[in-house]
Design an enzyme around this catalytic site. Structure first.
Site, PDB file in Angstrom:
ATOM      1  N   ARG A  37       0.972  -1.174   0.081  1.00  0.00           N
ATOM      2  CA  ARG A  37      -0.026  -0.057  -0.122  1.00  0.00           C
ATOM      3  C   ARG A  37       0.915   1.253  -0.060  1.00  0.00           C
ATOM      4  O   ARG A  37       0.491   2.144  -0.871  1.00  0.00           O
ATOM      5  CB  ARG A  37      -1.065  -0.038   1.315  1.00  0.00           C
ATOM      6  CG  ARG A  37      -1.939  -1.164   1.199  1.00  0.00           C
ATOM      7  CD  ARG A  37      -2.673  -1.282   2.590  1.00  0.00           C
ATOM      8  NE  ARG A  37      -3.808  -2.367   2.374  1.00  0.00           N
ATOM      9  CZ  ARG A  37      -3.398  -3.588   2.668  1.00  0.00           C
ATOM     10  NH1 ARG A  37      -2.001  -3.911   3.303  1.00  0.00           N
ATOM     11  NH2 ARG A  37      -4.346  -4.377   2.955  1.00  0.00           N
TER      12      ARG A  37
ATOM     13  N   ASP B  52      -9.088  -4.687   8.746  1.00  0.00           N
ATOM     14  CA  ASP B  52      -8.268  -5.870   9.365  1.00  0.00           C
ATOM     15  C   ASP B  52      -8.907  -6.271  10.625  1.00  0.00           C
ATOM     16  O   ASP B  52      -8.730  -7.501  10.968  1.00  0.00           O
ATOM     17  CB  ASP B  52      -7.036  -4.889   9.911  1.00  0.00           C
ATOM     18  CG  ASP B  52      -6.374  -4.053   8.504  1.00  0.00           C
ATOM     19  OD1 ASP B  52      -5.416  -4.502   8.197  1.00  0.00           O
ATOM     20  OD2 ASP B  52      -7.240  -3.247   8.331  1.00  0.00           O
TER      21      ASP B  52
ATOM     22  N   ARG C  53     -11.215  -8.945   9.596  1.00  0.00           N
ATOM     23  CA  ARG C  53     -10.471 -10.179   9.291  1.00  0.00           C
ATOM     24  C   ARG C  53     -10.091 -10.955  10.517  1.00  0.00           C
ATOM     25  O   ARG C  53     -10.267 -12.001  10.726  1.00  0.00           O
ATOM     26  CB  ARG C  53      -9.405  -9.715   8.551  1.00  0.00           C
ATOM     27  CG  ARG C  53      -9.551  -9.403   6.863  1.00  0.00           C
ATOM     28  CD  ARG C  53      -8.421  -8.771   5.974  1.00  0.00           C
ATOM     29  NE  ARG C  53      -8.956  -8.462   4.923  1.00  0.00           N
ATOM     30  CZ  ARG C  53      -8.492  -7.578   4.016  1.00  0.00           C
ATOM     31  NH1 ARG C  53      -7.546  -6.894   4.270  1.00  0.00           N
ATOM     32  NH2 ARG C  53      -8.988  -7.400   2.835  1.00  0.00           N
TER      33      ARG C  53
ATOM     34  N   HIS D 282      -2.898   0.346   8.489  1.00  0.00           N
ATOM     35  CA  HIS D 282      -3.766  -0.564   7.643  1.00  0.00           C
ATOM     36  C   HIS D 282      -2.829  -0.869   6.510  1.00  0.00           C
ATOM     37  O   HIS D 282      -2.404  -0.272   5.548  1.00  0.00           O
ATOM     38  CB  HIS D 282      -5.015   0.268   6.996  1.00  0.00           C
ATOM     39  CG  HIS D 282      -5.543  -0.748   5.932  1.00  0.00           C
ATOM     40  ND1 HIS D 282      -6.187  -1.992   6.064  1.00  0.00           N
ATOM     41  CD2 HIS D 282      -5.693  -0.411   4.628  1.00  0.00           C
ATOM     42  CE1 HIS D 282      -6.398  -2.409   4.998  1.00  0.00           C
ATOM     43  NE2 HIS D 282      -6.285  -1.516   3.912  1.00  0.00           N
TER      44      HIS D 282
HETATM   45  P1  NAD Z   1      -9.937   1.477  -9.109  1.00  0.00           P
HETATM   46  O1  NAD Z   1      -8.784   1.771  -9.686  1.00  0.00           O
HETATM   47  O2  NAD Z   1     -11.003   0.273  -9.495  1.00  0.00           O
HETATM   48  O3  NAD Z   1     -10.565   2.871  -8.964  1.00  0.00           O
HETATM   49  C1  NAD Z   1     -10.214   3.993  -8.656  1.00  0.00           C
HETATM   50  C2  NAD Z   1     -10.846   4.977  -9.287  1.00  0.00           C
HETATM   51  O4  NAD Z   1     -10.354   6.496  -9.129  1.00  0.00           O
HETATM   52  C3  NAD Z   1     -11.128   5.095 -10.947  1.00  0.00           C
HETATM   53  O5  NAD Z   1     -12.275   4.884 -11.460  1.00  0.00           O
HETATM   54  C4  NAD Z   1     -10.402   6.330 -11.357  1.00  0.00           C
HETATM   55  O6  NAD Z   1     -11.000   6.942 -12.562  1.00  0.00           O
HETATM   56  C5  NAD Z   1     -10.708   7.359 -10.077  1.00  0.00           C
HETATM   57  N1  NAD Z   1      -9.924   8.286 -10.051  1.00  0.00           N
HETATM   58  C6  NAD Z   1      -8.480   8.389 -10.397  1.00  0.00           C
HETATM   59  N2  NAD Z   1      -7.980   9.719 -10.270  1.00  0.00           N
HETATM   60  C7  NAD Z   1      -9.000  10.518  -9.891  1.00  0.00           C
HETATM   61  C8  NAD Z   1      -9.153  12.002  -9.868  1.00  0.00           C
HETATM   62  N3  NAD Z   1      -8.361  12.780  -9.812  1.00  0.00           N
HETATM   63  N4  NAD Z   1     -10.560  12.306  -9.345  1.00  0.00           N
HETATM   64  C9  NAD Z   1     -11.459  11.346  -9.340  1.00  0.00           C
HETATM   65  N5  NAD Z   1     -11.366  10.230  -9.645  1.00  0.00           N
HETATM   66  C10 NAD Z   1     -10.005   9.586  -9.841  1.00  0.00           C
HETATM   67  O7  NAD Z   1      -9.349   1.374  -7.607  1.00  0.00           O
HETATM   68  P2  NAD Z   1     -10.049   0.651  -6.385  1.00  0.00           P
HETATM   69  O8  NAD Z   1     -10.105  -0.985  -6.368  1.00  0.00           O
HETATM   70  O9  NAD Z   1     -11.533   1.089  -6.379  1.00  0.00           O
HETATM   71  O10 NAD Z   1      -9.406   1.060  -5.103  1.00  0.00           O
HETATM   72  C11 NAD Z   1      -9.370   2.667  -4.765  1.00  0.00           C
HETATM   73  C12 NAD Z   1      -8.401   2.921  -3.672  1.00  0.00           C
HETATM   74  O11 NAD Z   1      -8.990   2.067  -2.516  1.00  0.00           O
HETATM   75  C13 NAD Z   1      -6.851   2.324  -3.876  1.00  0.00           C
HETATM   76  O12 NAD Z   1      -6.087   3.122  -3.318  1.00  0.00           O
HETATM   77  C14 NAD Z   1      -6.995   0.925  -2.952  1.00  0.00           C
HETATM   78  O13 NAD Z   1      -5.760   0.669  -2.626  1.00  0.00           O
HETATM   79  C15 NAD Z   1      -7.927   1.343  -1.997  1.00  0.00           C
HETATM   80  N6  NAD Z   1      -8.492   0.601  -0.888  1.00  0.00           N
HETATM   81  C16 NAD Z   1      -8.379   0.575   0.370  1.00  0.00           C
HETATM   82  C17 NAD Z   1      -8.760  -0.260   1.152  1.00  0.00           C
HETATM   83  C18 NAD Z   1      -9.059   0.095   2.637  1.00  0.00           C
HETATM   84  O14 NAD Z   1      -9.415  -0.856   3.550  1.00  0.00           O
HETATM   85  N7  NAD Z   1      -8.797   1.492   2.927  1.00  0.00           N
HETATM   86  C19 NAD Z   1      -9.399  -1.739   0.776  1.00  0.00           C
HETATM   87  C20 NAD Z   1      -9.340  -1.854  -0.597  1.00  0.00           C
HETATM   88  C21 NAD Z   1      -8.860  -0.688  -1.553  1.00  0.00           C
END
Ligand code: NAD
Length: 309
Positions: free
Chosen positions: A86, A146, A149, A173
């Site tokens: 991450r 987490d 999980r 995380h």
């Molecule tokens: P994804 O690639 O499917 O979606 C990301 C989206 O962000 C895309 O649709 C993209 O077009 C959009 N985007 C990019 N730049 C942008 C901007 N400037 N303005 C608006 N939209 C924009 O990714 P995902 O699988 O949805 O994951 C998103 C984030 O969430 C990742 O960083 C991932 O690591 C994180 N995540 C966090 C957790 C958690 O527990 N915190 C869990 C899973 C994923």
């Protein structure tokens, strides 16, 4: 009834919107993505769902539409590729966060900001600094996943509903997340005592700790992203806020002296309600947990320094 804005409608943002549609928490959901067509597609699909769930106004919008959102959920940016940590996303996603918050600030002043994009703790810290909002109003989804999980692993091991298990993961995380084995309880008794009463051996702590830390890697290797559990985690946080449930959740926020740490953000159990998060709770830790938390905080501080935060 509330209005929620979801910024970034990829796998996580769209799933979160779906969980919100099915939970009767918001009357209006605005979806915003740099890829407008993606946001529009998700809005159309989710709009169709409301014939089954009850009325929710869901549409693709822009920053002015976020103006009166009670909660803005930030899920925009890059996700981990297989094997990627991450923290490796920090620079890319920090610059997206800065861009989004600058545009949002023109229109949005009240409400709560929920950061989900990784590295979630570093971005939560950055968001608190960038917006200057009071710390209660800037939450990161932190270790909510987490902790889920951890509870699920203990539930499977002991044969008890995960909802009857209290167990928390604190710290980052990420790879240095700290499951609090010394505080895990079932019906108010320690997990080890519960196992003794059931006549089963205590679980292999190292194996479960490793499984919690590696869970995302295992999922991403197989299906490219994780989104169902975090989608429900986001819903749980929104529910606690919008229904003012005062639920204890492990969310990330500015650390204000807990365990002697400051100038960083990580997860601790916190009471979450309509005003956001209260002061984080300090659970007694054993020496191993103290040392693991120290390492986790050091990892986060190094990542913050690399970004110049
Ligand atoms: P994804 O690639 O499917 O979606 C990301 C989206 O962000 C895309 O649709 C993209 O077009 C959009 N985007 C990019 N730049 C942008 C901007 N400037 N303005 C608006 N939209 C924009 O990714 P995902 O699988 O949805 O994951 C998103 C984030 O969430 C990742 O960083 C991932 O690591 C994180 N995540 C966090 C957790 C958690 O527990 N915190 C869990 C899973 C994923």
């Amino acid at each position: 009834m509330a209005k929620i804005a979801v910024i970034g409608t990829g796998a996580v943002g769209a799933t979160a919107a779906y969980t919100l549609i099915t939970s009767d928490l918001a009357e209006e959901i605005v979806l915003l993505d740099i890829n407008r067509s993606r946001a529009e597609g998700e809005a159309l699909d989710l709009g169709d769902s409301t014939a089954f769930t009850g009325p929710v106004l869901v549409y693709a919008g822009d920053y002015p539409d976020c103006g009166n959102a009670d909660i803005v959920i930030f899920t925009a940016g890059a996700g981990q590729r297989p094997g990627e940590s991450r923290l490796a996303l920090a620079e890319r996603n920090h610059s997206i966060l800065r861009d989004v918050l600058t545009k949002l600030a023109v229109h949005w002043r009240d409400g709560l900001l929920l950061i989900v994009t990784n590295p979630v703790d570093v971005l939560t810290y950055a968001a608190a600094k960038l917006t200057g909002l009071e710390s209660a109003r800037v939450l990161g989804s932190g270790t909510i996943l987490d902790s889920a999980r951890f509870r699920y692993a203990l539930s499977a091991y002991a044969g008890v509903d995960a909802r009857s298990i209290h167990a928390y993961v604190i710290g980052e995380h990420g790879d240095s997340a700290v499951p609090l084995w010394s505080r895990a309880t079932v019906a108010g008794i320690s997990f080890d005592d519960f196992c003794r009463q059931k006549g089963i051996a205590s679980p292999d702590r190292e194996a479960i700790t490793a499984a919690i830390r590696q869970a995302a890697y295992r999922i991403i290797e197989r299906k490219g992203a994780t989104y169902y559990a975090i989608g429900l985690g986001i819903r749980r946080i929104c529910e606690a806020i919008l229904k003012d449930q005062k639920s204890v959740l492990t969310v990330s926020g500015l650390c204000e002296g807990q365990y002697g740490y400051r100038d960083t953000a990580f997860s601790l159990p916190v009471v979450v309600g309509k005003n956001g998060q209260g002061a984080a709770l300090e659970l007694p830790l054993d020496t191993e947990e103290e040392s693991a938390l120290r390492k986790s905080v050091a990892v986060l501080k190094t990542a913050q320094e690399r970004l110049g935060l």
